[in-house]
Design a protein around this motif. Sequence first.
Motif, PDB file in Angstrom:
ATOM      1  N   UNK A 129      47.362  38.593  37.014  1.00 29.00           N
ATOM      2  CA  UNK A 129      46.794  38.232  35.453  1.00 29.00           C
ATOM      3  C   UNK A 129      48.118  37.808  35.496  1.00 29.00           C
ATOM      4  N   UNK A 130      48.628  36.823  35.884  1.00 32.96           N
ATOM      5  CA  UNK A 130      50.192  36.053  35.563  1.00 32.96           C
ATOM      6  C   UNK A 130      49.853  35.309  34.671  1.00 32.96           C
ATOM      7  N   UNK A 131      48.966  34.427  33.626  1.00 36.48           N
ATOM      8  CA  UNK A 131      48.390  33.733  33.421  1.00 36.48           C
ATOM      9  C   UNK A 131      47.957  34.534  31.278  1.00 36.48           C
ATOM     10  N   UNK A 132      47.868  35.713  32.057  1.00 38.92           N
ATOM     11  CA  UNK A 132      46.856  36.240  30.320  1.00 38.92           C
ATOM     12  C   UNK A 132      48.842  37.301  29.759  1.00 38.92           C
ATOM     13  N   UNK A 133      49.150  37.561  30.992  1.00 39.62           N
ATOM     14  CA  UNK A 133      50.675  37.949  31.151  1.00 39.62           C
ATOM     15  C   UNK A 133      52.290  36.620  30.546  1.00 39.62           C
ATOM     16  N   UNK A 134      51.795  35.526  30.485  1.00 36.62           N
ATOM     17  CA  UNK A 134      52.651  34.750  29.737  1.00 36.62           C
ATOM     18  C   UNK A 134      52.403  34.257  29.070  1.00 36.62           C
ATOM     19  N   UNK A 135      51.393  34.839  28.581  1.00 32.78           N
ATOM     20  CA  UNK A 135      50.468  34.464  26.512  1.00 32.78           C
ATOM     21  C   UNK A 135      51.088  35.760  26.244  1.00 32.78           C
ATOM     22  N   UNK A 136      51.051  36.921  26.546  1.00 33.35           N
ATOM     23  CA  UNK A 136      50.842  38.083  25.703  1.00 33.35           C
ATOM     24  C   UNK A 136      52.713  37.871  25.609  1.00 33.35           C
ATOM     25  N   UNK A 137      53.298  37.575  26.107  1.00 33.30           N
ATOM     26  CA  UNK A 137      54.561  37.764  26.398  1.00 33.30           C
ATOM     27  C   UNK A 137      55.557  36.450  25.516  1.00 33.30           C
ATOM     28  N   UNK A 138      55.278  35.818  25.549  1.00 31.58           N
ATOM     29  CA  UNK A 138      55.231  34.468  24.694  1.00 31.58           C
ATOM     30  C   UNK A 138      54.866  34.379  23.200  1.00 31.58           C
ATOM     31  N   UNK A 139      53.580  35.146  23.280  1.00 27.69           N
ATOM     32  CA  UNK A 139      53.835  35.465  21.715  1.00 27.69           C
ATOM     33  C   UNK A 139      54.640  37.440  21.039  1.00 27.69           C
ATOM     34  N   UNK A 140      54.578  37.820  22.554  1.00 24.75           N
ATOM     35  CA  UNK A 140      55.695  39.410  21.666  1.00 24.75           C
ATOM     36  C   UNK A 140      56.644  38.715  20.884  1.00 24.75           C
ATOM     37  N   UNK A 141      57.839  37.927  22.059  1.00 23.61           N
ATOM     38  CA  UNK A 141      58.872  37.238  22.185  1.00 23.61           C
ATOM     39  C   UNK A 141      59.135  36.240  21.197  1.00 23.61           C
ATOM     40  N   UNK A 142      57.733  35.516  20.694  1.00 25.60           N
ATOM     41  CA  UNK A 142      58.110  34.256  20.389  1.00 25.60           C
ATOM     42  C   UNK A 142      58.594  33.284  20.798  1.00 25.60           C
ATOM     43  N   UNK A 143      58.069  32.955  21.785  1.00 23.91           N
ATOM     44  CA  UNK A 143      58.853  32.229  22.843  1.00 23.91           C
ATOM     45  C   UNK A 143      58.250  31.227  23.972  1.00 23.91           C
ATOM     46  N   UNK A 144      57.560  29.995  23.088  1.00 24.70           N
ATOM     47  CA  UNK A 144      56.151  29.294  23.728  1.00 24.70           C
ATOM     48  C   UNK A 144      56.523  28.814  24.770  1.00 24.70           C
ATOM     49  N   UNK A 145      58.399  29.258  25.498  1.00 16.74           N
ATOM     50  CA  UNK A 145      58.156  28.531  26.639  1.00 16.74           C
ATOM     51  C   UNK A 145      58.703  30.062  27.536  1.00 16.74           C
ATOM     52  N   UNK A 146      57.859  30.558  27.677  1.00 15.00           N
ATOM     53  CA  UNK A 146      58.214  31.864  28.332  1.00 15.00           C
ATOM     54  C   UNK A 146      57.201  31.855  30.236  1.00 15.00           C
ATOM     55  N   UNK A 147      58.347  32.014  30.905  1.00 14.74           N
ATOM     56  CA  UNK A 147      57.464  31.996  31.942  1.00 14.74           C
ATOM     57  C   UNK A 147      56.898  33.120  32.818  1.00 14.74           C
ATOM     58  N   UNK A 207      58.812  52.597  22.571  1.00 12.50           N
ATOM     59  CA  UNK A 207      58.041  51.534  23.248  1.00 12.50           C
ATOM     60  C   UNK A 207      56.407  52.123  24.428  1.00 12.50           C
ATOM     61  N   UNK A 208      55.861  53.057  23.327  1.00  5.40           N
ATOM     62  CA  UNK A 208      54.561  53.992  23.745  1.00  5.40           C
ATOM     63  C   UNK A 208      53.556  53.828  23.382  1.00  5.40           C
ATOM     64  N   UNK A 209      53.792  51.740  22.403  1.00  5.84           N
ATOM     65  CA  UNK A 209      52.236  51.638  21.667  1.00  5.84           C
ATOM     66  C   UNK A 209      51.833  50.302  21.891  1.00  5.84           C
ATOM     67  N   UNK A 210      52.777  49.680  22.160  1.00  9.36           N
ATOM     68  CA  UNK A 210      53.166  48.140  22.251  1.00  9.36           C
ATOM     69  C   UNK A 210      51.189  48.196  22.256  1.00  9.36           C
ATOM     70  N   UNK A 211      51.182  46.852  22.063  1.00  6.21           N
ATOM     71  CA  UNK A 211      48.984  46.339  21.550  1.00  6.21           C
ATOM     72  C   UNK A 211      48.967  45.492  22.523  1.00  6.21           C
ATOM     73  N   UNK A 212      49.873  44.898  23.269  1.00  2.06           N
ATOM     74  CA  UNK A 212      49.441  44.086  24.184  1.00  2.06           C
ATOM     75  C   UNK A 212      49.434  44.261  25.541  1.00  2.06           C
ATOM     76  N   UNK A 213      49.824  45.271  25.791  1.00  3.41           N
ATOM     77  CA  UNK A 213      50.700  46.534  26.932  1.00  3.41           C
ATOM     78  C   UNK A 213      49.293  47.329  27.541  1.00  3.41           C
ATOM     79  N   UNK A 214      49.173  47.628  29.006  1.00  2.00           N
ATOM     80  CA  UNK A 214      48.362  48.834  29.040  1.00  2.00           C
ATOM     81  C   UNK A 214      48.591  50.166  28.771  1.00  2.00           C
ATOM     82  N   UNK A 215      48.015  51.846  29.193  1.00  3.59           N
ATOM     83  CA  UNK A 215      48.309  52.514  28.756  1.00  3.59           C
ATOM     84  C   UNK A 215      49.725  52.897  28.330  1.00  3.59           C
ATOM     85  N   UNK A 216      50.323  53.591  27.940  1.00  4.43           N
ATOM     86  CA  UNK A 216      51.501  54.575  28.253  1.00  4.43           C
ATOM     87  C   UNK A 216      51.624  55.936  28.212  1.00  4.43           C
ATOM     88  N   UNK A 217      52.222  56.601  27.982  1.00  6.08           N
ATOM     89  CA  UNK A 217      51.565  58.541  29.054  1.00  6.08           C
ATOM     90  C   UNK A 217      52.613  59.186  27.363  1.00  6.08           C
TER      91      UNK A 217
END
Length: 411
Positions: A129-147, A207-217
């Motif tokens: 899921x590398x492309x998805x994770x790049x997009x998600x983290x670029x959006x979460x941290x407001x960093x379009x250059x996130x790699x 960090x137990x509800x992050x709307x863009x990430x997988x299940x938390x416990x």
Amino acid sequence: MLMRYAERMWQGEVGMEGLINGEVPSGVAFEIADGVAVVPSFANVTVFRTEEGLVLFDTGAPNTAKSNHRAIREWCPDPVRYAVYSHGHIDHVFGVGPFDEEADRGGAERPVVIAHEAVKARFERYVLTKDYNRTVNARQFANPRFRWPEKFRYPEITYRDDHRLRVGELTFELRHARGETDDHTWAYVPERDIILAGDLFIWNSPNCGNPQKVQRYPAEWAAALRAMAELDASLLIPGHGAPIAGRDRVRTALTDVAEYLETLVSQTLALMNGGARLDEIIHAVHVPERLAAKPYLRAAYDEPEFIVRNIWRLYGGWWDGDPAALKPPRADRLATVLAELAGGPHDLADRARRALDDDEPRVAARLIELARQAAPEDEDVRDAYRQIFTALAESATSLMTRGIYLAAAKS
């Protein structure tokens, strides 16, 4: 200096920002106990000096690997024997490389990496899921250059429930707990009376509800925090933020975060068992003010509302209880129909502006999104969209909300 800043954090005078923006110098290993140093950055690296070499608990992010290595080497030249990953998030697992290179140059053995067995599966998922994770983290941290990385340093030793590591005169009691992740390790070092909490404690609401990430416990997370509190340790070193010193403070901090999660779980489950829909629950569940006001429980990263959604997903699945949401129409088709009923997309946009002026930001967001979906190329609607989501981002209190709204405003 780090512990002075930690005292100010405990008093609520300063927040996490000073550990990131340079108020506490970056790239420095601060010795906070005998033979124990912390390199604070976005994610902390903790270093233990033993008679047989160094042990790292967490290793840092890709962008801090070199500076962390330099800081540790300025503190101590001894070889790194082991590195423990608290979990597989990339800000914790990318600092081993410089030590591997150092060992290779000197013909020495590389550090042995230890982690929970689920870390390997996480890394495999990250590759898929590398492309998805790049997009998600670029959006979460407001960093379009996130790699997003494509290669990972896998552990040589994994464990399932607990693992005892003895290095020189120190013992590292590693314990697994599901919390922010399913692969989390926290540790206790009895000879130093130190708890290494990883991201089970982060000086923010969990960090137990992050709307863009997988299940938390959340329930298991709270149980792990209470297990830590029972140790009555004198020093707590978190995955993010400053250490906490003193038995009373450590116990208080751990039990407060546990109670924070427990009250969200109990309130949500009570409403679920009473037949409430998710829409009702997210507006009805609240954290007690005495907890929300704690300096280490501010909702500056995640939010209680998002945690409630994650609790619903964990115990109840993805359907929110609304029969019309079970098989929804295409969003753009529904938006077109609603725009027609409202008199057109411009009327929807105008009503969205009015809702924002009337301090109804959730209504404003929903209406302007409908207007944009109904008329995606209309410049007036697009201008209103940018204006409204920019305003919502500026008023957002959590990084996750702000990042999503900013990404919308720039789209």
